[in-house]
Design an enzyme around this catalytic site. Structure first.
Site, PDB file in Angstrom:
ATOM      1  N   GLU A 285       2.893  20.769  -6.143  1.00 31.06           N
ATOM      2  CA  GLU A 285       1.688  20.097  -6.655  1.00 31.06           C
ATOM      3  C   GLU A 285       0.992  21.084  -7.574  1.00 31.06           C
ATOM      4  OE1 GLU A 285       1.463  16.954  -6.183  1.00 31.06           O
ATOM      5  OE2 GLU A 285       3.211  17.076  -4.889  1.00 31.06           O
ATOM      6  N   CYS A 319      -8.178  21.374  -9.208  1.00 29.29           N
ATOM      7  CA  CYS A 319      -7.116  20.761 -10.005  1.00 29.29           C
ATOM      8  C   CYS A 319      -7.580  19.420 -10.538  1.00 29.29           C
ATOM      9  CB  CYS A 319      -5.866  20.595  -9.156  1.00 29.29           C
ATOM     10  SG  CYS A 319      -6.187  19.696  -7.649  1.00 29.29           S
TER      11      CYS A 319
END
Ligand code: NAD
Length: 514
Positions: A285, A319
């Site tokens: 990720e 993020c």
């Protein structure tokens, strides 16, 4: 088990809440730095070399020194994880889930101390720190429940005169490589998902936040996790991280971090060294260049608030942070001054101060990188506010907005991971979505508007793993918003959703003639 529900956040308007938090922070700052060992097969191991963890609000303060694993310790940790695997993987899932539930209970009791540690080790202001601890508790509670249906018999068709079964088995020994920005939540989620599905792991925390990683290990041990299931090997990512990624003894790698490191890991893990008997599974990720699109009929107050919170919460070091506001021509000149007004009202300061909205960035290297992008931005857009480092020892960078940025400008394409927002102009919805989708990433995005056809169009065309409509693009909730991105944002494993656990098991089909 009770149905899952998200852990409520601490209400800092309640009497005593601020004071309790501040007392814990003070206690941490006053005590001498702890020295933390490795944990290999339940044994504490010290090393001659160590990592040093500093307080980014006051870098002259050492939070902890942590033993630094080399190749020999990494190999010993692999031995321990292999030894622990047979017993752990054969335990009933309910027994493994019970460890996670007990760990959640311990985190609840230690809630304030854990948020205080986040404040001093990574510079999270209290609200953000508390939310991270709450999310860690959510991951434990959620995966403890999700593993039960996954570990029982699965629905399969029974062929004539056969008894057919499909079941899920653990993969084996895994490597867990979490980032520093949600230092308890993401680390807890990644490691606990692999553990509850019956795997044994080596946890290499980020070098920025090893003390928080250590607390997780202590909590899991106190919750009854047997020795060897979770081995703690802080060290250099490029040294033992890279060694372990290529080890033939590692069955899977669960990584959350930057795009470049994730891609390198993916490439290296794809090689099959002598002695390796499997294709390594990689969950990666990675980063984002997340956009909020504002349409002509949007509630501009709500949009401005969401953009500022998403762009500058935890200094833009998420993020999911909004690093691009894509605003249609018709409301551009009304929205932009509102963004600037709200941003100028933010208080920048040390993370522990009650008044602080925006704390420091993680470390000196991150600060230099962000200031480099700000310099670049001066040539790529119109600087509206911010742009400087504040005086003092903390790594404090002003929330910064650039307007009139072109879609292909570097500050509109590259992940900066700091408090820098690029504002871009679009003709209409179609152009806004075209710009929004035109990066290598695809993590989060949001749209503000009222027209139903426009919102439906955005649902169809906005290519991100987590799309939000008329709300901010940060703050995914476990269970409600399974999280993970498209394209070079990652493998879209959807952390915080039941499907996430499938990444850590393999299915076995058994047919018996009857
Ligand atoms: P990073 O890539 O520098 O490090 C992540 C982890 O990998 C750390 O534990 C690090 O020690 C380890 N590592 C570094 N080099 C390695 C190597 N060569 N081999 C093996 N391991 C290695 O990322 P970071 O700075 O810790 O985190 C910030 C990044 O993470 C940002 O890009 C952010 O967008 C991303 N992120 C993504 C998500 C998501 O869910 N998609 C969530 C949080 C953060």
């Amino acid at each position: 088990m009770e149905p899952f529900r998200n852990e409520p956040l601490v209400d800092f308007t309640r009497p005593g809440a601020h004071e309790r938090f501040e007392a814990e922070v003070e206690a941490l700052r006053r005590r001498p730095p702890e020295h933390l060992p490795l944990v290999v097969g339940g044994r504490r191991v010290t090393t001659s070399e160590s990592l040093v963890s500093l307080n980014p609000s006051h870098p002259s303060e050492t939070v902890a020194t942590v033993a630094r694993a080399g190749i020999a310790e990494a190999e010993a940790a692999l031995d321990a994880a292999e030894r622990a695997l047979p017993a752990w993987s054969h335990l009933p899932a309910t027994a493994r889930a019970a460890v996670l539930l007990r760990a959640a209970g311990i985190m609840r009791r230690e809630r304030t101390r854990l948020s205080a540690l986040e404040c001093v080790e990574v510079g999270k202001p209290r609200g953000e720190a508390d939310a991270d601890v709450a999310e860690a508790i959510d991951f434990l509670e959620f995966y403890a429940r999700a593993v039960i249906p996954l570990s029982g018999p699965q629905e399969v068709h029974s062929a004539p005169q056969e008894l057919n079964e499909l079941r899920h088995l653990p993969l084996g020994v895994g490597l867990i490589l979490p980032p520093w920005n949600f230092p308890l939540a993401i680390l807890t989620g990644m490691a606990s998902a692999a553990i509850v599905t019956g795997n044994t792991v080596l946890l290499k925390p980020s070098s920025v936040t090893p003390a928080i990683g250590w607390r997780y290990v202590e909590i899991m041990e106190a919750a009854g996790l047997p020795p060897g299931v979770l081995n703690f090997v802080p060290g250099s990512g490029s040294e033992i991280g890279a060694h372990l990624v290529q080890s033939p003894r590692v069955r899977f790698i669960s990584f959350t971090g930057s795009r470049d490191v994730g891609l390198k890991i993916n490439e290296r893990a794809a090689r099959t060294p002598p002695g390796q008997r499997w294709i390594k599974r990689v969950v990666a990720e990675m980063g984002g260049k997340d956009a909020i699109v504002v349409l002509e009929d949007a509630d501009l107050t709500a949009a401005a608030e969401a953009i500022v919170v998403s762009a500058f919460g935890f200094s833009g070091q998420k993020c999911s942070a909004c690093s691009r506001a894509i605003v249609v021509e018709a409301v551009y000149d009304r929205l932009v001054p509102e963004l600037v007004r709200r941003t100028l009202n933010l208080v920048i300061g040390p993370a522990e101060a009650r008044s602080t909205d925006v704390g420091p960035v993680s470390d000196a290297a991150a600060m230099e990188k962000i200031l480099g992008y700000i310099d670049l931005g001066k040539g790529e857009g119109r600087l509206l506010c911010g742009g400087r480092r504040l005086d003092g020892e903390g790594y404090l960078v002003e929330p910064t907005i650039f307007a009139d940025v072109e879609p292909r400008a570097r500050i509109a394409q590259e992940e900066i991971f700091g408090p820098v927002l690029a504002v871009l102009r679009a003709r209409d919805l179609d152009e806004a979505l075209e710009i929004a989708n035109d990066t290598v990433y695809g993590l989060t995005g949001a749209v503000f508007g009222r027209s139903r056809p426009a919102l439906e169009h955005a649902r169809e065309r906005f290519h991100v793993g987590n799309l939000y409509i008329n709300r901010k693009c940060t703050g995914a909730l476990v269970g409600a918003h399974p999280f993970g991105g498209f394209n070079l944002s990652g493998t879209d494993a959807k952390a915080g959703g039941a499907d996430y656990l499938r990444a850590f098991v393999q299915a076995q089909s058994i047919a018996e003639r009857v």
